[in-house]
Design a protein around this motif. Structure first.
Motif, short mmCIF file in Angstrom:
data_model
loop_
_atom_site.label_atom_id
_atom_site.label_comp_id
_atom_site.label_asym_id
_atom_site.label_seq_id
_atom_site.Cartn_x
_atom_site.Cartn_y
_atom_site.Cartn_z
N LYS A 1 -1.33 -0.87 14.13
CA LYS A 1 -1.87 -1.15 15.46
C LYS A 1 -0.75 -1.60 16.41
CE LYS A 1 -5.46 -3.86 17.82
NZ LYS A 1 -6.54 -4.88 17.64
N GLU B 1 0.85 -1.19 0.00
CA GLU B 1 0.00 0.00 0.00
C GLU B 1 0.88 1.24 0.00
OE1 GLU B 1 -3.81 1.80 2.51
OE2 GLU B 1 -2.91 -0.11 3.10
N GLU C 1 -5.45 -1.61 3.39
CA GLU C 1 -5.13 -3.03 3.56
C GLU C 1 -5.18 -3.44 5.03
OE1 GLU C 1 -4.63 -5.16 1.17
OE2 GLU C 1 -4.72 -3.71 -0.48
N GLU C 2 -5.73 -4.60 5.28
CA GLU C 2 -5.81 -5.14 6.63
C GLU C 2 -4.42 -5.32 7.24
OE1 GLU C 2 -7.03 -6.60 10.25
OE2 GLU C 2 -8.18 -5.52 8.71
N ARG C 3 -3.47 -5.78 6.43
CA ARG C 3 -2.11 -6.00 6.96
C ARG C 3 -1.47 -4.68 7.38
NH1 ARG C 3 0.95 -6.66 9.69
NH2 ARG C 3 2.67 -8.11 9.96
N THR C 4 -1.75 -3.60 6.65
CA THR C 4 -1.25 -2.28 7.05
C THR C 4 -1.86 -1.87 8.39
OG1 THR C 4 -1.27 -1.69 4.70
CG2 THR C 4 -0.84 0.08 6.25
N ARG C 5 -3.15 -2.10 8.54
CA ARG C 5 -3.83 -1.75 9.80
C ARG C 5 -3.23 -2.53 10.97
NH1 ARG C 5 -8.47 -1.59 6.29
NH2 ARG C 5 -9.09 -3.71 6.83
N MET C 6 -2.94 -3.81 10.76
CA MET C 6 -2.36 -4.63 11.82
C MET C 6 -0.97 -4.11 12.20
SD MET C 6 -3.45 -8.44 10.47
CE MET C 6 -2.39 -9.24 11.68
N ASP D 1 -6.23 6.04 7.73
CA ASP D 1 -7.27 5.26 7.07
C ASP D 1 -6.68 4.30 6.03
OD1 ASP D 1 -9.85 4.42 6.43
OD2 ASP D 1 -10.12 5.98 4.90
#
Length: 248
Positions: free
Chosen positions: A240, A219, A232-237, A229
């Motif tokens: 976090k 991303e 990608e889910e992996r970016t969010r993880m 915002d």
């Protein structure tokens, strides 16, 4: 229209391990691009491939419309245009600070020793180290050594500066002095591509943030989007975990 620095379908493997899996990245002149991601995601390898420290297995790199990767590339000429600073300072321990800074401009840049010394002193003054010109690296703090390493690269007047986790080896109290130099270079419009774990710094100085995961550029976007915002889910993880560690 091709970007100032264009990385196209870049691939790199070590044996059967594919480290970079078709990286595409455009860098416009005067942009600051921050590469983020977990250790082992390919950030450092990408920088080393751009600077021809690692041979690529596929794809290409162009600078200002000219191909600067693959067979036949003049590596010395490339490294005048594309400078690199490493997390381990790599200063020559038997040479003074000024001699470290002036070596390449004399050997590769065609300057006389007097010209190189004048230029080197001006750069050292700029980063607050003119009084250390005659000192040897082992007499400097880590932050001072890293500032000298940056000055040594700037002495060749690169068109692009690559920075590979340049604060990773520093004590926390020394990080700010090194990032201050990078912040100044960004304000002056030097094109930079840096791998960093300093998320707050990336959020502040980057024009574009790129998240690498397992050798893929998963991303990319402006800091406001990536850090608040991400798609990608992996970016969010990843973010976090960074927030949980108090690093953003």
């Amino acid at each position: 229209m091709m970007a100032f620095l264009e990385i196209s379908d870049l691939r790199k493997s070590y044996g059967e391990h594919e480290v970079l899996r078709g990286i595409d990245l455009s860098v416009e002149q005067h942009q600051v691009i921050c590469l983020i991601g977990a250790s082992g995601s390919g950030k450092s390898t990408l920088l080393r491939c751009v600077n021809a420290l690692e041979p690529i297995d596929g794809g290409r790199v162009t600078l200002d419309g000219e191909v600067v990767s693959g067979a036949g590339v003049d590596v010395d000429l490339l490294r005048r245009d594309v400078g690199m600073v490493f997390q381990s300072y790599n200063l020559f321990p038997h040479m003074s600070v000024l001699d470290n800074v002036t070596l390449a401009p004399v050997k590769l840049g065609g300057l006389s020793k007097a010209q190189a010394a004048e230029k080197g002193m001006a750069l050292l003054e700029r980063v607050g180290l003119a009084d250390k010109a005659k000192a040897f690296p082992d007499r400097l703090s880590g932050g001072q050594q890293q500032r000298v390493a940056i000055v040594r690269t700037l002495a060749m007047e690169p068109r692009v500066l690559l920075l590979d986790e340049i604060t990773a080896a520093l004590d926390p109290e020394l990080v700010a002095e090194v990032l201050g130099i990078v912040r100044q270079l960004a304000q002056e419009g030097l094109t930079m591509l840096l791998a960093t774990h300093e998320m707050s710094f990336a959020k502040e100085v980057a024009d574009k943030v790129c998240f690498l995961h397992q050798g893929s550029l998963l991303e990319q976007g402006p800091p406001s989007q990536i850090f608040t915002d991400p798609v990608e889910e992996r970016t969010r993880m990843f973010l976090k975990s960074i927030i949980a560690a108090g690093r953003l």
